[in-house]
Write a protein that holds these residues in place. Structure first.
Motif, PDB file in Angstrom:
ATOM      1  N   ALA A 216       0.825  -1.209   0.000  1.00 20.50           N
ATOM      2  CA  ALA A 216       0.000   0.000   0.000  1.00 20.50           C
ATOM      3  C   ALA A 216       0.859   1.259   0.000  1.00 20.50           C
ATOM      4  CB  ALA A 216      -0.916  -0.010   1.221  1.00 20.50           C
ATOM      5  N   PHE A 217       1.880   1.301   0.839  1.00 20.32           N
ATOM      6  CA  PHE A 217       2.734   2.483   0.887  1.00 20.32           C
ATOM      7  C   PHE A 217       3.554   2.623  -0.396  1.00 20.32           C
ATOM      8  CE2 PHE A 217       2.716   1.557   5.682  1.00 20.32           C
ATOM      9  CZ  PHE A 217       1.536   2.254   5.842  1.00 20.32           C
ATOM     10  N   TYR A 218       3.970   1.505  -0.947  1.00 20.33           N
ATOM     11  CA  TYR A 218       4.693   1.533  -2.223  1.00 20.33           C
ATOM     12  C   TYR A 218       3.800   2.081  -3.338  1.00 20.33           C
ATOM     13  CZ  TYR A 218       6.479  -0.367  -6.637  1.00 20.33           C
ATOM     14  OH  TYR A 218       6.877  -0.512  -7.941  1.00 20.33           O
ATOM     15  N   LEU A 219       2.545   1.630  -3.387  1.00 18.06           N
ATOM     16  CA  LEU A 219       1.622   2.112  -4.409  1.00 18.06           C
ATOM     17  C   LEU A 219       1.355   3.605  -4.266  1.00 18.06           C
ATOM     18  CD1 LEU A 219      -1.002  -0.788  -4.594  1.00 18.06           C
ATOM     19  CD2 LEU A 219       0.795  -0.240  -6.238  1.00 18.06           C
ATOM     20  N   THR A 220       1.256   4.081  -3.035  1.00 15.35           N
ATOM     21  CA  THR A 220       1.054   5.512  -2.814  1.00 15.35           C
ATOM     22  C   THR A 220       2.233   6.315  -3.340  1.00 15.35           C
ATOM     23  OG1 THR A 220      -0.225   5.015  -0.824  1.00 15.35           O
ATOM     24  CG2 THR A 220       0.568   7.259  -1.065  1.00 15.35           C
ATOM     25  N   LEU A 221       3.434   5.787  -3.128  1.00 14.14           N
ATOM     26  CA  LEU A 221       4.634   6.444  -3.627  1.00 14.14           C
ATOM     27  C   LEU A 221       4.641   6.473  -5.165  1.00 14.14           C
ATOM     28  CD1 LEU A 221       8.191   5.998  -2.228  1.00 14.14           C
ATOM     29  CD2 LEU A 221       7.830   5.743  -4.674  1.00 14.14           C
ATOM     30  N   VAL A 222       4.303   5.342  -5.792  1.00 12.27           N
ATOM     31  CA  VAL A 222       4.274   5.274  -7.253  1.00 12.27           C
ATOM     32  C   VAL A 222       3.202   6.207  -7.814  1.00 12.27           C
ATOM     33  CG1 VAL A 222       3.822   3.770  -9.235  1.00 12.27           C
ATOM     34  CG2 VAL A 222       5.208   2.937  -7.334  1.00 12.27           C
ATOM     35  N   LEU A 223       2.051   6.268  -7.156  1.00 11.98           N
ATOM     36  CA  LEU A 223       0.987   7.168  -7.603  1.00 11.98           C
ATOM     37  C   LEU A 223       1.427   8.629  -7.521  1.00 11.98           C
ATOM     38  CD1 LEU A 223      -2.111   5.397  -6.015  1.00 11.98           C
ATOM     39  CD2 LEU A 223      -1.707   5.739  -8.465  1.00 11.98           C
ATOM     40  N   SER A 224       2.199   8.962  -6.496  1.00 10.26           N
ATOM     41  CA  SER A 224       2.718  10.334  -6.382  1.00 10.26           C
ATOM     42  C   SER A 224       3.620  10.670  -7.559  1.00 10.26           C
ATOM     43  CB  SER A 224       3.491  10.489  -5.064  1.00 10.26           C
ATOM     44  OG  SER A 224       2.671  10.228  -3.957  1.00 10.26           O
ATOM     45  N   MET A 225       4.502   9.727  -7.889  1.00  6.41           N
ATOM     46  CA  MET A 225       5.407   9.946  -9.018  1.00  6.41           C
ATOM     47  C   MET A 225       4.639   9.929 -10.347  1.00  6.41           C
ATOM     48  SD  MET A 225       8.338  10.591  -7.769  1.00  6.41           S
ATOM     49  CE  MET A 225       7.360  11.487  -6.541  1.00  6.41           C
ATOM     50  N   GLY A 226       3.597   9.101 -10.442  1.00 11.14           N
ATOM     51  CA  GLY A 226       2.772   9.089 -11.643  1.00 11.14           C
ATOM     52  C   GLY A 226       2.084  10.421 -11.866  1.00 11.14           C
ATOM     53  N   LEU A 227       1.587  11.024 -10.786  1.00 11.61           N
ATOM     54  CA  LEU A 227       0.962  12.343 -10.904  1.00 11.61           C
ATOM     55  C   LEU A 227       1.979  13.382 -11.331  1.00 11.61           C
ATOM     56  CD1 LEU A 227      -1.599  14.039 -10.504  1.00 11.61           C
ATOM     57  CD2 LEU A 227      -0.907  14.358  -8.111  1.00 11.61           C
ATOM     58  N   TYR A 228       3.193  13.252 -10.827  1.00 17.42           N
ATOM     59  CA  TYR A 228       4.260  14.185 -11.215  1.00 17.42           C
ATOM     60  C   TYR A 228       4.558  14.085 -12.711  1.00 17.42           C
ATOM     61  CZ  TYR A 228       9.016  15.961 -11.816  1.00 17.42           C
ATOM     62  OH  TYR A 228      10.129  16.615 -12.283  1.00 17.42           O
TER      63      TYR A 228
END
Length: 479
Positions: A216-228
């Motif tokens: 879950a925390f990994y996915l949140t991190l990837v989603l942050s970078m995806g938004l960037y």
């Protein structure tokens, strides 16, 4: 990130290959008798030699391969562990950790000037505190694992300064982190399909990770970078790539819901809220609808509803996960002697003494489920101060990136603050794969500023101030 594939001279390369051949000839007969009937452990040996070969040819390439594949590694690496009664279970994962530390060490030895003192001094202090905690720990094997993990986090942070020298390097690394989510996501679909036959009630998706919270925390991190990547004009995405990335992010959000990790849900919501507040207000309208849609999913509604029950400690009462954590924290902190407030009891001492102070332990040692409670119990106020000092130094440098890349600075500061928030109620310190990606990205952001013209101008101003006879500009004196 263009690099030369051969970083060593021919004599050194040949010597290394001969040494590897000699070691293989000596170790293989011995190792074969140790692995028993475990095919995974037997396969770990040739895999280790392949990694060693890559280390000789190009350690930067090896590092990038590890970044791409480590997100899918937990279930594979776990099978290569050798059982050990001391609590320290070596395996291929430990060897990869050692390689990461060695890569960082070689980088620093070759070009130490690439590391800024402002962010490395806090790391040195934190590691010194952790090694002292290791020396006095009542659980030496488990403590060694934590300290080596912490050392590998620092190594990943250091490595970022040697693979990110330009904005193009930074963008390439961000894209590599996003690509690393492919294997966990696809394996997650397989896991969901296999469990769907018996219903998904109570199911928590963990995919290739050791626990659902780590995923879950990994996915949140990837989603942050995806938004960037999606919103930064520097990436210049085609319409097809933009649609593909948006679809992938929605897919990852669905997997995030299946992890049943409430703190990660909140973190993801806050990430989009932050972006909407600072950059695009229309995202705030989307966020008003998103929670309503999520609550219509039975598993999500059930997970939220669990917080309304099990909040009191009574005989035969079943506590919810948060109330259970609070009882655990209170028990540990009340048991502590004031004489240990400053330096703690040693790394992993909370785990060791939990069977004594926790009334619901049942003879089983329990982790703190809170980095702050654990680190205070283990290393005292000194350890807590050192831990926050690292984050303070990193966030301070990331904030200076804001004039050059506002979106990157905001996203990286957000994931750092998110890390601090979720650390309050989870064993984040032990989530190795997640921490590797987290510290690599934080280091990449700091490296981007460290190699910028703004940093050079700041250093020049400081140098001028140290010169004899320096006077402040007239405008500054007037203020």
């Amino acid at each position: 990130m263009k690099r030369k594939y051969f970083q060593t001279s021919q004599p050194v390369l040949l010597g290394g290959m001969l040494l590897l051949a000699l070691v293989i000839g000596i170790i293989v007969p011995i190792f074969a008798g140790m692995v028993g009937d475990s095919y995974a452990r037997l396969a770990a040996l040739p895999a280790l030699f392949i990694l060693g070969g890559l280390m000789i040819f190009n350690r930067t390439l090896l590092l990038l391969i590890i970044v791409l594949l480590r997100s899918a590694g937990d279930i594979v690496l776990e099978a290569t562990r050798a059982t050990n009664a001391s609590g320290f279970s070596p395996g291929l994962g430990g060897a990869i950790n050692a390689l990461i530390i060695l890569i960082a060490f070689l980088f620093v030895v070759e070009k130490p000037q690439r590391l800024p003192r402002a962010v490395m001094v806090p790391w040195i202090i934190l590691l010194a505190v952790s090694f002292y905690g290791l020396a006095v720990s009542p659980e030496l094997g488990a403590a060694l694992k934590i300290v080596l993990s912490l050392l590998s986090y620092c190594a990943m942070f250091i490595c970022a300064f040697y693979i990110v020298r330009t904005p193009e390097d930074f963008r390439s690394l961000v894209k590599l982190v996003i690509w690393s989510s492919v294997l966990p996501a696809l394996y997650g679909v397989v896991t969901v399909a296999l469990n769907a036959r018996g219903g998904l009630s109570g199911f928590r998706l963990q995919s290739t990770f050791g626990h659902a919270n780590i995923l879950a925390f990994y996915l949140t991190l990837v989603l942050s970078m995806g938004l960037y990547v999606l919103k930064s004009p520097e990436f210049r995405l085609t319409q097809l790539k933009r649609i593909g990335l948006m679809s992938w992010m929605f897919f990852l959000m669905g997997l995030l819901l299946l992890t049943q990790t409430r703190s990660a849900w909140i973190a993801c919501f806050l990430m989009f809220f932050l972006y909407g507040t600072l950059f695009e207000r229309r995202y705030l309208l989307y966020l008003m609808v998103l929670p309503l849609i999520a609550l219509m999913i039975p598993s999500v509604h059930e997970r939220i509803a669990q917080l309304d029950s099990g909040n009191t400690v009574e005989t035969y009462a079943k506590l919810n996960s948060f109330a259970w954590r609070v009882l655990l924290w209170k028990s540990g902190l009340h048991w502590m002697s004031p004489s240990h407030y400053l330096q703690g009891y040693g790394v992993e001492s909370f785990l060791h003494y939990s069977v004594v102070f926790f009334p619901l332990a049942g003879g089983v040692p329990w982790g703190a489920h809170s980095v702050y409670v654990q680190w205070f119990f283990d290393t005292g106020l000194i350890g807590i101060a050192a831990y926050f000092f690292v984050f303070y130094a990193v966030i301070r440098m990331l904030a200076k990136l804001y004039p050059a890349d506002k979106l990157a600075a905001c996203m990286l500061i957000f994931i750092a603050v998110e890390h601090l928030i979720v650390s309050a109620s989870d064993n984040v310190l032990a989530y190795l794969a997640f921490n590797w990606y987290f510290w690599l990205l934080c280091g990449a952001g700091c490296a981007l500023y460290y190699n910028s013209d703004a940093y050079k101008a700041e250093q020049e101003r400081r140098r001028q101030k140290r010169l004899p006879g320096y006077r402040l500009p007239a405008t500054t004196r007037a203020r």
